[in-house]
Design a protein around this motif. Structure first.
Motif, mmCIF file in Angstrom:
data_model
loop_
_atom_site.group_PDB
_atom_site.id
_atom_site.type_symbol
_atom_site.label_atom_id
_atom_site.label_comp_id
_atom_site.label_asym_id
_atom_site.label_seq_id
_atom_site.Cartn_x
_atom_site.Cartn_y
_atom_site.Cartn_z
ATOM 1 N N ARG A 1 -31.220 -18.806 -11.511
ATOM 2 C CA ARG A 1 -31.229 -18.866 -12.881
ATOM 3 C C ARG A 1 -29.764 -19.133 -13.296
ATOM 4 N NH1 ARG A 1 -33.789 -14.142 -15.668
ATOM 5 N NH2 ARG A 1 -34.053 -15.634 -17.129
ATOM 6 N N ASP A 2 -29.469 -19.588 -14.579
ATOM 7 C CA ASP A 2 -28.297 -19.776 -15.167
ATOM 8 C C ASP A 2 -28.108 -18.789 -16.278
ATOM 9 O OD1 ASP A 2 -27.373 -22.038 -13.603
ATOM 10 O OD2 ASP A 2 -28.933 -22.992 -14.372
ATOM 11 N N LEU A 3 -26.913 -18.270 -16.524
ATOM 12 C CA LEU A 3 -26.568 -17.644 -17.526
ATOM 13 C C LEU A 3 -25.341 -18.456 -18.312
ATOM 14 C CD1 LEU A 3 -25.814 -13.856 -16.294
ATOM 15 C CD2 LEU A 3 -27.817 -15.101 -17.297
ATOM 16 N N VAL A 4 -25.484 -18.467 -19.736
ATOM 17 C CA VAL A 4 -24.396 -19.213 -20.559
ATOM 18 C C VAL A 4 -23.730 -17.910 -20.937
ATOM 19 C CG1 VAL A 4 -24.084 -20.796 -22.462
ATOM 20 C CG2 VAL A 4 -25.960 -20.964 -20.850
ATOM 21 N N LEU A 5 -22.431 -17.915 -20.926
ATOM 22 C CA LEU A 5 -21.752 -17.046 -21.399
ATOM 23 C C LEU A 5 -20.621 -17.235 -22.556
ATOM 24 C CD1 LEU A 5 -20.130 -15.596 -17.811
ATOM 25 C CD2 LEU A 5 -22.349 -15.001 -19.195
ATOM 26 N N VAL A 6 -20.753 -16.470 -23.479
ATOM 27 C CA VAL A 6 -19.965 -16.785 -24.813
ATOM 28 C C VAL A 6 -19.085 -15.461 -25.174
ATOM 29 C CG1 VAL A 6 -20.229 -17.166 -27.170
ATOM 30 C CG2 VAL A 6 -22.112 -17.793 -25.719
ATOM 31 N N ARG A 7 -17.630 -15.846 -25.049
ATOM 32 C CA ARG A 7 -16.672 -14.812 -25.036
ATOM 33 C C ARG A 7 -15.536 -15.191 -26.059
ATOM 34 N NH1 ARG A 7 -12.246 -13.272 -20.658
ATOM 35 N NH2 ARG A 7 -11.266 -11.306 -21.910
ATOM 36 N N GLY A 8 -15.502 -14.525 -27.106
ATOM 37 C CA GLY A 8 -14.443 -14.738 -28.186
ATOM 38 C C GLY A 8 -14.095 -13.936 -28.933
ATOM 39 N N ILE A 9 -13.694 -14.113 -30.103
ATOM 40 C CA ILE A 9 -12.956 -13.184 -31.036
ATOM 41 C C ILE A 9 -13.913 -13.299 -32.461
ATOM 42 C CG2 ILE A 9 -11.254 -12.163 -32.289
ATOM 43 C CD1 ILE A 9 -9.362 -13.963 -30.418
ATOM 44 N N GLU A 10 -14.475 -11.995 -32.763
ATOM 45 C CA GLU A 10 -15.210 -12.294 -34.197
ATOM 46 C C GLU A 10 -14.415 -13.081 -35.219
ATOM 47 O OE1 GLU A 10 -17.394 -8.780 -36.567
ATOM 48 O OE2 GLU A 10 -15.200 -8.849 -36.950
ATOM 49 N N PRO A 11 -14.944 -13.980 -35.627
ATOM 50 C CA PRO A 11 -14.464 -15.058 -36.528
ATOM 51 C C PRO A 11 -14.008 -14.418 -37.998
ATOM 52 C CG PRO A 11 -16.934 -15.333 -36.640
ATOM 53 C CD PRO A 11 -16.414 -14.474 -35.386
ATOM 54 N N SER A 12 -12.872 -15.075 -38.450
ATOM 55 C CA SER A 12 -12.137 -14.580 -39.631
ATOM 56 C C SER A 12 -13.007 -14.963 -40.699
ATOM 57 C CB SER A 12 -10.622 -14.958 -39.995
ATOM 58 O OG SER A 12 -9.957 -14.475 -38.612
ATOM 59 N N MET A 13 -13.748 -16.250 -40.689
ATOM 60 C CA MET A 13 -14.369 -16.963 -41.660
ATOM 61 C C MET A 13 -15.479 -17.752 -41.152
ATOM 62 S SD MET A 13 -11.481 -19.661 -42.325
ATOM 63 C CE MET A 13 -10.010 -18.339 -41.759
ATOM 64 N N ARG A 14 -16.529 -18.309 -42.189
ATOM 65 C CA ARG A 14 -17.461 -19.471 -41.870
ATOM 66 C C ARG A 14 -18.303 -18.783 -40.828
ATOM 67 N NH1 ARG A 14 -12.685 -22.616 -42.358
ATOM 68 N NH2 ARG A 14 -12.532 -23.684 -44.154
ATOM 69 N N TRP A 15 -18.925 -17.404 -41.004
ATOM 70 C CA TRP A 15 -19.771 -16.817 -39.978
ATOM 71 C C TRP A 15 -21.124 -17.648 -39.864
ATOM 72 C CZ3 TRP A 15 -19.379 -10.789 -39.880
ATOM 73 C CH2 TRP A 15 -18.501 -10.390 -39.548
ATOM 74 N N ARG A 16 -21.685 -18.027 -40.756
ATOM 75 C CA ARG A 16 -22.828 -18.918 -40.774
ATOM 76 C C ARG A 16 -22.692 -20.280 -39.870
ATOM 77 N NH1 ARG A 16 -25.037 -18.898 -46.903
ATOM 78 N NH2 ARG A 16 -22.483 -19.153 -47.434
ATOM 79 N N SER A 17 -21.690 -21.098 -40.203
ATOM 80 C CA SER A 17 -21.409 -22.215 -39.533
ATOM 81 C C SER A 17 -21.006 -21.769 -38.170
ATOM 82 C CB SER A 17 -20.396 -22.994 -40.023
ATOM 83 O OG SER A 17 -20.394 -23.284 -41.326
ATOM 84 N N PHE A 18 -20.379 -20.595 -37.760
ATOM 85 C CA PHE A 18 -20.003 -20.110 -36.228
ATOM 86 C C PHE A 18 -21.482 -20.007 -35.898
ATOM 87 C CE2 PHE A 18 -19.235 -16.725 -33.428
ATOM 88 C CZ PHE A 18 -18.132 -17.320 -32.798
ATOM 89 N N CYS A 19 -22.356 -19.272 -36.354
ATOM 90 C CA CYS A 19 -23.398 -18.972 -35.655
ATOM 91 C C CYS A 19 -24.306 -20.237 -35.444
ATOM 92 C CB CYS A 19 -24.420 -17.909 -36.420
ATOM 93 S SG CYS A 19 -23.653 -16.333 -36.381
ATOM 94 N N ASN A 20 -24.367 -21.109 -36.387
ATOM 95 C CA ASN A 20 -25.198 -22.488 -36.241
ATOM 96 C C ASN A 20 -24.625 -23.249 -34.889
ATOM 97 O OD1 ASN A 20 -26.885 -21.784 -38.251
ATOM 98 N ND2 ASN A 20 -25.701 -22.763 -39.845
ATOM 99 N N GLU A 21 -23.274 -23.130 -34.890
ATOM 100 C CA GLU A 21 -22.777 -23.947 -33.775
ATOM 101 C C GLU A 21 -23.176 -23.306 -32.308
ATOM 102 O OE1 GLU A 21 -18.386 -26.039 -32.572
ATOM 103 O OE2 GLU A 21 -18.759 -24.784 -34.536
ATOM 104 N N LEU A 22 -23.012 -22.179 -32.351
ATOM 105 C CA LEU A 22 -23.484 -21.182 -31.225
ATOM 106 C C LEU A 22 -25.020 -21.820 -30.982
ATOM 107 C CD1 LEU A 22 -21.634 -17.870 -30.962
ATOM 108 C CD2 LEU A 22 -21.257 -20.021 -29.766
ATOM 109 N N LEU A 23 -25.744 -21.600 -31.836
ATOM 110 C CA LEU A 23 -27.257 -21.983 -31.716
ATOM 111 C C LEU A 23 -27.500 -23.202 -31.439
ATOM 112 C CD1 LEU A 23 -28.676 -19.803 -34.522
ATOM 113 C CD2 LEU A 23 -29.126 -19.333 -32.110
ATOM 114 N N GLY A 24 -26.421 -24.240 -31.641
ATOM 115 C CA GLY A 24 -26.683 -25.667 -31.351
ATOM 116 C C GLY A 24 -26.496 -25.856 -30.186
ATOM 117 N N PHE A 25 -25.708 -25.242 -29.399
ATOM 118 C CA PHE A 25 -25.277 -25.211 -27.845
ATOM 119 C C PHE A 25 -26.584 -24.562 -27.144
ATOM 120 C CE2 PHE A 25 -20.908 -25.584 -28.971
ATOM 121 C CZ PHE A 25 -20.437 -26.365 -28.018
ATOM 122 N N ALA A 26 -27.239 -23.428 -27.973
ATOM 123 C CA ALA A 26 -28.123 -22.940 -27.132
ATOM 124 C C ALA A 26 -29.325 -23.876 -26.990
ATOM 125 C CB ALA A 26 -28.570 -21.581 -28.087
ATOM 126 N N HIS A 27 -29.792 -24.472 -28.107
ATOM 127 C CA HIS A 27 -30.762 -25.305 -28.300
ATOM 128 C C HIS A 27 -30.468 -26.363 -27.239
ATOM 129 C CE1 HIS A 27 -33.673 -27.889 -29.966
ATOM 130 N NE2 HIS A 27 -33.035 -28.828 -29.976
#
Length: 338
Positions: free
Chosen positions: A90-116
């Motif tokens: 099985r595969d794991l998609v690892l997401v590692r970064g820094i809590e964003p300073s701005m545009r949290w909704r866009s940030f989450c939408n972009e990660l969910l786009g990758f997930a999709h």
């Protein structure tokens, strides 16, 4: 538009994410994802545009020399993929970064786009908070979700937190609204020794992730690092009678609260982990691998499905003295949240 050239079709992928900052006391969560990436030699396939999400006066870029050539590393969030081999890979998609300073909704939408695009079937977000827990006892790890169905089928705690939240809570809620199963695992770090790193808390998160996903994670030198960390804190506490007395008070409170946990699911969970590590060739979901407490495969369809029964999460740690759950400081005490 998200383009994933060069990324192979993934097998039963699960996204595991952690972010440095407020939800990462002792760097325990980000350290856990870094460990997975290092041990399984993750390959970075995408990085979010730092210009979109970060204030560079808060998270500054770094300059370094590569064979005499000056280069800049920008603070961002990177995605890598690792494949866990064996009879049932099985595969794991690892997401590692820094809590964003701005545009949290866009940030989450972009990660969910990758997930999709990658076909991710579940998102597991790791976090760590400060709490009234002694360093001499096992690290409490809570498993929570804001999805009532997932809480029921996986025997997780349905979060009821209200108050200020971090990117962990925002991403989990975004997953819920997008119909993506999401779980948060929270480790409690002793508030009196909160400075990073905290290998004991990192190890506890990885152990809980093993149970949740029914896999075996190579731990390398992490157990020895955790023992060395505890011995070091023991020595520091012994040099200060007030700290030693306070630790003893926390130990007594913790032992009293954990009496019902001294048998049953807690012992079964440790025994299953022992069996899994005793047989390095054992595959996830096999005998003795703790299959009842994980996100299992449906062999008829090749998809994953919630288990019929899973172990209960550890009791949620409380905030330490003087720690306001709404205090906007890195790693400040915050109960598991939506």
């Amino acid at each position: 538009m998200i383009e994933l050239e060069g990324v192979p079709e993934l097998i039963d992928p699960v996204m595991v994410a952690a972010f440095e900052g407020w939800n990462d006391a002792g760097d325990a969560a980000s350290g856990a994802v870094a460990h997975l990436d290092r041990e399984w030699k993750g390959e970075v396939f995408a990085a979010l545009d730092a210009e979109d999400y970060y204030d560079f006066q808060v998270n500054r870029p770094t300059v370094w020399l590569d064979n005499g050539v000056r280069k800049i590393t920008w603070p961002t969030t990177r995605l890598s993929v690792v494949r866990i081999g064996g009879a049932n890979p099985r595969d794991l998609v690892l997401v590692r970064g820094i809590e964003p300073s701005m545009r949290w909704r866009s940030f989450c939408n972009e990660l969910l786009g990758f997930a999709h695009e990658l076909g991710v079937e579940m998102v597991v977000i790791l976090g760590a908070l400060l709490g009234d827990t002694p360093h001499t006892r096992p690290v409490p790890v809570s498993g929570v979700t804001s999805d009532p169905d997932l809480a029921r089928t996986m025997h997780l705690e349905e979060t009821k937190y209200e108050g200020p939240t971090g990117i962990v809570g925002i991403l989990q809620e975004a997953c819920t609204h997008a119909g993506v199963p999401a779980v948060s695992l929270w480790a409690a770090v002793p508030h009196y020794v909160s400075q990073p790193p905290n290998p004991k808390a990192t190890l506890a998160l990885l152990n809980r992730l093993e149970d949740l996903l029914d896999l075996r994670i190579p731990l390398g030198e992490l157990p020895e690092d955790a023992r060395a960390w505890q011995l070091g804190v023991d020595q520091l506490a012994a040099e200060d009678s007030e700290v030693a007395e306070y630790v003893q008070t926390l130990e007594e409170a913790r032992d009293t609260a954990d009496l019902p946990e001294a048998s049953g699911d807690a012992i079964a969970r440790e025994f299953e982990r022992y069996l899994r590590r005793r047989d390095p060739g054992a595959e996830p979901g096999g005998a003795g691998a703790g299959g009842d407490g994980s996100y299992l495969r449906d062999t008829s369809s090749g998809r994953t499905r919630p288990p019929r029964r899973a172990v209960d999460p550890e009791p949620e740690p409380e905030a330490g003295p003087g720690q306001d759950p709404g205090d906007d400081t890195p790693g400040s005490a915050e109960p598991p949240q939506p």
